[in-house]
Design a protein around this motif. Structure first.
Motif, short mmCIF file in Angstrom:
data_model
loop_
_atom_site.label_atom_id
_atom_site.label_comp_id
_atom_site.label_asym_id
_atom_site.label_seq_id
_atom_site.Cartn_x
_atom_site.Cartn_y
_atom_site.Cartn_z
N ASN A 201 0.84 -1.19 0.00
CA ASN A 201 0.00 0.00 0.00
C ASN A 201 0.88 1.24 0.00
O ASN A 201 1.87 1.31 0.73
CB ASN A 201 -0.89 0.05 1.26
CG ASN A 201 -1.97 -1.02 1.25
OD1 ASN A 201 -2.18 -1.73 2.22
ND2 ASN A 201 -2.66 -1.14 0.14
N GLY A 202 0.47 2.21 -0.84
CA GLY A 202 1.20 3.49 -0.86
C GLY A 202 2.52 3.45 -1.60
O GLY A 202 3.30 4.40 -1.55
N HIS B 201 -3.52 -6.43 -5.72
CA HIS B 201 -2.92 -7.08 -4.55
C HIS B 201 -3.20 -8.58 -4.59
O HIS B 201 -2.60 -9.34 -3.85
CB HIS B 201 -3.49 -6.48 -3.27
CG HIS B 201 -3.01 -5.07 -3.04
ND1 HIS B 201 -1.72 -4.77 -2.74
CD2 HIS B 201 -3.67 -3.89 -3.11
CE1 HIS B 201 -1.59 -3.46 -2.61
NE2 HIS B 201 -2.76 -2.91 -2.83
N GLY C 208 3.02 3.66 -4.72
CA GLY C 208 3.04 4.59 -5.85
C GLY C 208 2.48 4.00 -7.14
O GLY C 208 2.64 4.59 -8.21
N LYS C 209 1.76 2.89 -7.05
CA LYS C 209 1.26 2.21 -8.26
C LYS C 209 0.19 3.07 -8.97
O LYS C 209 0.29 3.33 -10.17
CB LYS C 209 0.66 0.83 -7.89
CG LYS C 209 1.65 -0.05 -7.13
CD LYS C 209 1.06 -1.37 -6.75
CE LYS C 209 -0.08 -1.31 -5.76
NZ LYS C 209 0.30 -0.87 -4.39
N THR C 210 -0.82 3.52 -8.20
CA THR C 210 -1.87 4.33 -8.83
C THR C 210 -1.29 5.65 -9.34
O THR C 210 -1.70 6.17 -10.39
CB THR C 210 -3.00 4.60 -7.80
OG1 THR C 210 -3.46 3.34 -7.33
CG2 THR C 210 -4.14 5.38 -8.41
N THR C 211 -0.31 6.18 -8.60
CA THR C 211 0.31 7.43 -9.03
C THR C 211 0.95 7.26 -10.42
O THR C 211 0.86 8.17 -11.26
CB THR C 211 1.37 7.86 -7.99
OG1 THR C 211 0.72 7.96 -6.73
CG2 THR C 211 2.01 9.17 -8.36
N1 LIG Z 1 -3.99 13.16 -4.51
C1 LIG Z 1 -3.03 12.95 -3.62
N2 LIG Z 1 -2.53 13.96 -2.88
C2 LIG Z 1 -1.56 13.78 -1.99
N3 LIG Z 1 -1.00 12.58 -1.74
C3 LIG Z 1 -1.45 11.51 -2.43
C4 LIG Z 1 -2.48 11.63 -3.40
N4 LIG Z 1 -2.72 10.41 -3.91
C5 LIG Z 1 -1.85 9.56 -3.31
N5 LIG Z 1 -1.09 10.23 -2.43
C6 LIG Z 1 0.00 9.66 -1.63
O1 LIG Z 1 0.92 9.07 -2.54
C7 LIG Z 1 1.38 7.83 -2.05
C8 LIG Z 1 1.20 6.75 -3.14
O2 LIG Z 1 -0.18 6.57 -3.37
P1 LIG Z 1 -0.72 5.58 -4.49
O3 LIG Z 1 -2.19 5.70 -4.53
O4 LIG Z 1 0.03 5.79 -5.74
O5 LIG Z 1 -0.29 4.17 -3.88
P2 LIG Z 1 -0.65 2.71 -4.34
O6 LIG Z 1 0.62 1.99 -4.53
O7 LIG Z 1 -1.60 2.72 -5.50
O8 LIG Z 1 -1.36 2.18 -3.03
P3 LIG Z 1 -2.56 1.12 -2.81
O9 LIG Z 1 -1.98 -0.23 -3.01
O10 LIG Z 1 -2.93 1.34 -1.38
O11 LIG Z 1 -3.66 1.46 -3.76
C9 LIG Z 1 0.63 7.54 -0.78
O12 LIG Z 1 1.51 7.72 0.31
C10 LIG Z 1 -0.47 8.56 -0.72
O13 LIG Z 1 -0.64 9.09 0.58
#
Ligand SMILES: Nc1ncnc2c1ncn2[C@@H]1O[C@H](COP(=O)(O)OP(=O)(O)OP(=O)(O)O)[C@@H](O)[C@H]1O
Length: 560
Positions: free
Chosen positions: A360-361, A510, A363-366
């Protein structure tokens, strides 16, 4: 500055409306002077025992005044609605225009958006009302000058004193309006928070949790306390302004006294016209406050609009790149976070099925948001054509439309392609017997039904398939099986992962059972790639992926 702002207000009015409005308000402004003149003439005629023409004119003017007042009220509403409507349309277009969404997550942008769009709402920041008030104000000033000119014919000194009093009162009222407006203007953010608690306590969205945890009283109480606090600041300022009315009252009193003295003198000289005109001129100036307040408050909306227009980011030309995508040494952080992606290099080959996994977190969705151009990288380069992408986000949209229309949103230009919609739904495993394609999926709408989490997910998947059917060849699915049952997940693996030909597929999940058949799996950690390979290679590596996979598999073995 003042003139520029006020000119901006006038420019909001469409030319034809401005002309009609100007004519009506000018009539309203000069009518009192004509009424006074005709009344004076009537008195003179009566004194001479020959009342006739003046009486008819007076009656005519009174009827005209009634008509003009009614016309003004009706027309004013039309113009205000038109101007405010045009501003709302402009705001929506401005907010939606940039390819990215960073501006929508900027609190200062949201403040200005609510200032500019809360037209005629609790704040009364209506640009339309302000534009109309500005026209009325100008006409009234003109009317006051006209009245003063008539007075000046009989007594220049009186005219000068009355005019000076009028302008001073106007400037005092304006300053008071500005003060009150300043208090309202800075409250945009706290009022947004208050609106949030209103929605939580009375809206349907949060209703379940509010009831389960018994939060209703708390949410209502919190909203009330916040609203009271905000309103208290406004009332304190109002009270303060009321207490400091001394000078305006003294000036009005002095002006009325002067007019009364003139009345006495004029009556002695038989010169009633002068005093009537003076009285009307005075009446004109004492009610100038409302327009001033409307202008000042409405200017708040106009300034917010201008500031939004200044801050609208320039539109980068969407890249026309081939299939697939590339991250080249990409680093990225959100405004209030530390580094999310850190020197990321990744090549997504055309036609491959790539899975991205990680904690989690990580950075995948980012990464997906950067590929879609929703944010610009801080460093490095993302080479990807968002126009080729069909994305299913974790928090996909749930449109209050029919099942078929929800799917059509994937390629709105092809919404008439019924066959394509039905094919996409079938592929997503839609149960059309239970939920026919014309079912409205919204619990808020009459005749609508809500869907289960898995049904919504199938609908979102069908939307992506429909988009893919109309040329989008980079399919990105973020947690596509999170809500699906085990059999549906197996179908998904068979139909999506192996069934799509020609397209590039990026899967984030996941559930490692969802991604194990991918051509390549990258494991993300701390914004960079930790492992990269297919399932067998990563298992053989015995690293993070292998541990995660074994953990998930062992859970099934234990529970089986
Ligand atoms: N719009 C936003 N503004 C500020 N911080 C953000 C935003 N979106 C995500 N984050 C932060 O960026 C980091 C990466 O988030 P992201 O959604 O890319 O993770 P992820 O790998 O997709 O996680 P998950 O498996 O939980 O979906 C996290 O720490 C989150 O707090």
């Amino acid at each position: 500055m003042i003139f520029r702002d006020r000119f901006r207000l006038l420019r909001l009015l469409p030319a034809s409306h401005a002309a009609v409005l100007g004519t009506i308000s000018l009539c309203l402004a000069v009518l009192p002077t004509f009424l006074a003149l005709v009344s004076g003439r009537l008195v003179a005629e009566m004194a001479a025992g020959q009342a006739g023409a003046a009486l008819g004119m007076l009656a005519g003017l009174l009827v005209l005044e009634g008509i003009v007042v009614a016309a003004m009220e009706a027309y004013r509403q039309v113009v205000v609605a038109r101007v405010d409507g045009a501003i709302r349309r402009r705001l929506r277009a401005m907010a939606a225009a940039p390819r990215g969404i960073a501006h929508l997550e900027d609190p200062a942008y949201a403040d200005d958006l609510s200032r500019a769009s809360n037209l005629g709402g609790w704040q009364n920041l209506s640009a339309g009302a302000a534009a109309v008030a500005q026209v009325v104000l100008m006409s009234r000033m003109l009317g006051a000058f006209l009245a003063a000119a008539v007075v000046a014919l009989h007594s220049p000194v009186t005219a000068a004193v009355l005019l000076a009093a009028a302008l001073t009162i106007r400037s005092i009222v304006r300053r008071q309006a500005l003060r009150l407006h300043a208090v309202v203007y800075i409250q945009a953010r706290p009022w947004r928070q208050t609106d949030y608690w209103s929605e939580v306590s009375a809206g349907g969205q949060a209703g379940k949790e509010i009831r389960v945890f018994g939060l209703a009283g708390w949410a209502v109480g919190r909203r009330t306390a916040q609203a009271r606090e905000l309103a208290a600041a406004i009332w304190r300022t109002r009270r303060d302004i009321l207490i400091h009315q001394r000078i305006a009252i003294l000036l009005s009193f002095g002006a009325v006294l002067l007019a009364s003295v003139m009345l006495g003198l004029a009556a002695q000289r038989g010169d009633l016209v002068t005093c009537l005109v003076a009285t009307f001129a005075l009446l004109g100036i004492t009610t100038i406050g409302m327009e001033e307040y409307e202008v000042e408050t409405g200017l708040g909306a106009v300034r917010a609009l201008a500031s939004l227009a200044d801050r609208t980011p320039p539109q980068p030309v969407p890249p026309q790149v081939g299939p697939g995508a590339r991250f080249e040494n990409v680093s990225f952080a959100y405004p209030n976070t530390g580094s999310v992606l850190d020197g990321l290099d990744l090549r997504i080959e055309p036609g491959e099925v790539l899975a991205i996994v990680g904690d989690n977190g990580a950075g995948k969705t980012t990464m997906i948001k950067l590929m879609a151009g929703l944010y610009e990288p801080g460093e490095g380069r993302v080479v990807c054509d968002p126009g080729r992408m069909a994305v299913m986000f974790q928090d996909f949209n749930r449109y209050p439309l029919t099942v078929a229309d929800n799917v059509a949103m994937g390629a709105p230009d092809h919404r008439d392609d019924r066959e394509g919609i039905e094919r996409a739904l079938r592929r997503a495993g839609w149960d059309a017997e239970r939920l026919p394609y014309e079912t409205v999926v919204s619990r808020e709408l009459h005749d609508g039904v809500d869907l289960s989490g898995g049904q919504w997910q199938r609908l979102a998947l069908a939307r992506v398939f429909f988009a893919a059917g109309h040329g989008r060849d980079l399919i990105v699915l973020d947690e596509p099986t999170a809500h699906l049952d085990v059999r549906a997940e197996a179908d998904f693996n068979r139909d999506v992962v192996s069934g799509v030909e020609g397209a590039t597929i990026v899967l984030i999940s996941h559930r490692l059972s969802t991604v194990r058949h991918a051509d390549r799996i990258v494991v993300m950690r701390g914004g960079a790639i930790l492992e990269d390979g297919d399932h067998n290679a990563l298992m053989a590596l015995g690293g993070h992926y292998a541990r995660m996979f074994e953990l998930q598999a062992s859970r099934f073995v234990e529970s089986g």
